[in-house]
Design an enzyme around this catalytic site. Structure first.
Site, short mmCIF file in Angstrom:
data_model
loop_
_atom_site.label_atom_id
_atom_site.label_comp_id
_atom_site.label_asym_id
_atom_site.label_seq_id
_atom_site.Cartn_x
_atom_site.Cartn_y
_atom_site.Cartn_z
N LYS A 168 36.06 -59.89 38.97
CA LYS A 168 36.02 -59.34 37.60
C LYS A 168 36.59 -60.31 36.57
CE LYS A 168 38.44 -55.66 38.69
NZ LYS A 168 38.48 -55.72 40.16
N THR A 169 37.75 -60.86 36.88
CA THR A 169 38.42 -61.72 35.90
C THR A 169 37.58 -62.94 35.57
OG1 THR A 169 40.62 -60.97 36.58
CG2 THR A 169 40.49 -63.09 35.46
N GLU A 218 37.48 -56.36 31.31
CA GLU A 218 37.57 -56.22 32.76
C GLU A 218 37.84 -54.75 33.06
OE1 GLU A 218 40.53 -57.86 36.27
OE2 GLU A 218 40.02 -59.19 34.59
#
Length: 465
Positions: A121-122, A165
């Site tokens: 995600k990051t 995120e």
């Protein structure tokens, strides 16, 4: 009240303001003109960055930190009910707002892209934020790590796009209503909150159902959990689904990923045309993250060619295969990987980037519950390294579980044929690594805890060789 800020967030107090998710929201609110305050357990560069934006940051948790005129107290799922500031908020009748609700509030009214998945995600969110900024769109963003370029995890932009995120760990991603959502993968993790894969699927189904009518779900065509999620989605009539990956059936097909040292050249087939661009981080895993970002940006209406070129400006996120330095011919690299799939991806990426180097890993398991469920798989992932050192479990928000120790990982690694050593005293690691390493080696500090702090110490000790 500051313009563009909900009343409850005009004078917010953040408990644990230095955390990756909390600090991002606090920074955005401060940039919008809110009177931000909060507390954290220890001093940090994040605390200083918040102060530079005008926020009041207390070190240590105490009832007296909470101002009587605070309009809300913002908490994450990690904050315990007996926290003195939370107790004081109840006494004063100050509303308590979960971090996810605060983030949803600052996203309200903007074109939003929410990036979800058990891992990646990051990186993917960061790629989008950098590319959109490169295109002059000045997005707002909230990310779980600091971008290598801007050096921050969040900012308020003047454009109308917000990239966030979306955290599945505590189901907080159900609070968002994105125009475009990305699902990178669906795997069993966060065992304290999810008892089975069925619960994970149900949670991601709810997230997909929050996409605005006519919006787009960008989803991995290769990962079995993501494929199963699409099969489980009940009402697709109001949702556009765009798949990406190696699969021949993918809407955005990854044709080829060519390693170029610590970068990759990626060629995709999209709308019948080939498109080639560079990703400035190594490994197929990160290349696929970039393709997900590309598909999401196109779904938002951006030209594919321009976006692909802009993605090449992404230079990484702190703790995502971040080069910390080199001493005595040994490079020290930091990895946030803590789930077996992430560990495998980063180790394979480093193998591909430096095939002739020995790969040494200092791994710190994160959470007792995760180690209990996935310790065997973590050990098997470490077999990809030439040698590993395994530290004690970093507890984070959890209490110990009887019988759950790093030995679960060490034993599994040895069964998989890995050369692995357990080390409980973290202070000895620089000396241990110096003894193991030789010129040309790569040393990877790996885990979501404070193992990252060992990088500079290892480099200092290597400099004495």
């Amino acid at each position: 009240m500051a313009p563009g800020i909900p009343t409850a967030l005009d004078r917010p107090h953040f408990i644990g303001i230095g955390g990756a998710g909390m600090s991002g929201i606090a920074k955005i609110l401060a940039q919008r003109g809110a009177k931000v305050a909060g507390s954290d357990a220890k001093e940090s560069a994040t605390a200083e960055a918040l102060r530079a934006l005008g926020a009041t940051v207390h070190i240590g948790h105490a009832a007296g930190n909470l101002a009587d005129d605070a309009t809300s107290v913002v908490v994450s799922s990690a904050i315990r009910e007996d926290n003195p500031e939370l107790v004081r908020a109840a006494e004063l009748g100050i509303p308590v707002v979960h971090r996810s609700d605060a983030l949803a509030s600052v996203m309200d009214g903007m074109r939003s892209i929410a990036v979800a998945g058990t891992h990646g995600k990051t990186t993917t969110t960061s790629m989008l934020a950098v590319a959109l900024k490169e295109l002059g769109l000045d997005p707002s963003y909230a990310i779980g790590g600091d971008l290598a370029g801007p050096g921050t995890n969040a900012t308020h932009g003047e454009g109308d796009i917000f990239v966030a995120e979306a955290d599945e760990s505590d189901r907080s991603f159900h609070k968002y209503d994105p125009q475009v959502a990305i699902v990178l993968n669906v795997e069993l993790d966060h065992h304290a909150n999810y008892a089975s894969m069925d619960e994970i699927y149900e949670s991601f189904e709810t997230f997909a159902g929050k996409i605005v009518p006519g919006g787009t779900l960008v989803v991995n065509a290769d990962q079995s959990g993501a494929v199963e999620l699409v099969a489980r989605l009940r009402d697709l009539s109001m949702l556009n689904i765009v798949t990406y990956g190696d699969s021949a059936q993918a809407d955005v097909r990854v044709h080829k990923v060519t390693p170029r040292g610590l970068t990759s050249e990626v060629t995709v087939l999209m709308d019948g045309k080939f498109l080639t661009f560079t990703v400035s981080v190594p490994g197929a895993h990160y290349a696929h993250n970039a393709v997900a970002a590309l598909a999401a940006g196109v779904a938002l209406g951006l030209p594919a060619h321009n976006l692909a070129s802009a993605l090449g400006k992404y230079t990484g996120v702190k703790r995502r295969l971040q080069l910390k330095g080199e001493e005595a011919g040994v490079q020290v690299i930091d990895s946030y990987a803590h789930h077996p799939t992430e560990m495998t991806a980063d180790l394979e990426a480093m193998r591909g980037a430096a095939a002739d180097s020995r790969l040494l890993v200092v791994f710190q398991p994160h959470l007792f519950s995760r180690t209990q469920e996935l310790g065997k798989e973590m050990g098997e992932a470490l077999a990809l390294a030439d040698a590993s050192v395994v530290l004690d479990i970093y507890p984070a928000r959890e209490d110990p579980i009887e019988g759950v120790t790093s030995a679960l990982i060490v034993d599994a690694a040895k069964e998989a044929g890995a050369e692995v050593t357990a080390v409980s005293d973290k202070t000895t690691i620089p000396e241990v690594v110096a003894g193991m390493s030789r010129p040309g080696d790569l040393v990877l500090t790996m885990g979501a805890g404070d193992v990252t702090d060992l990088g500079p110490e290892i480099l200092a000790r290597l400099a004495q060789k």
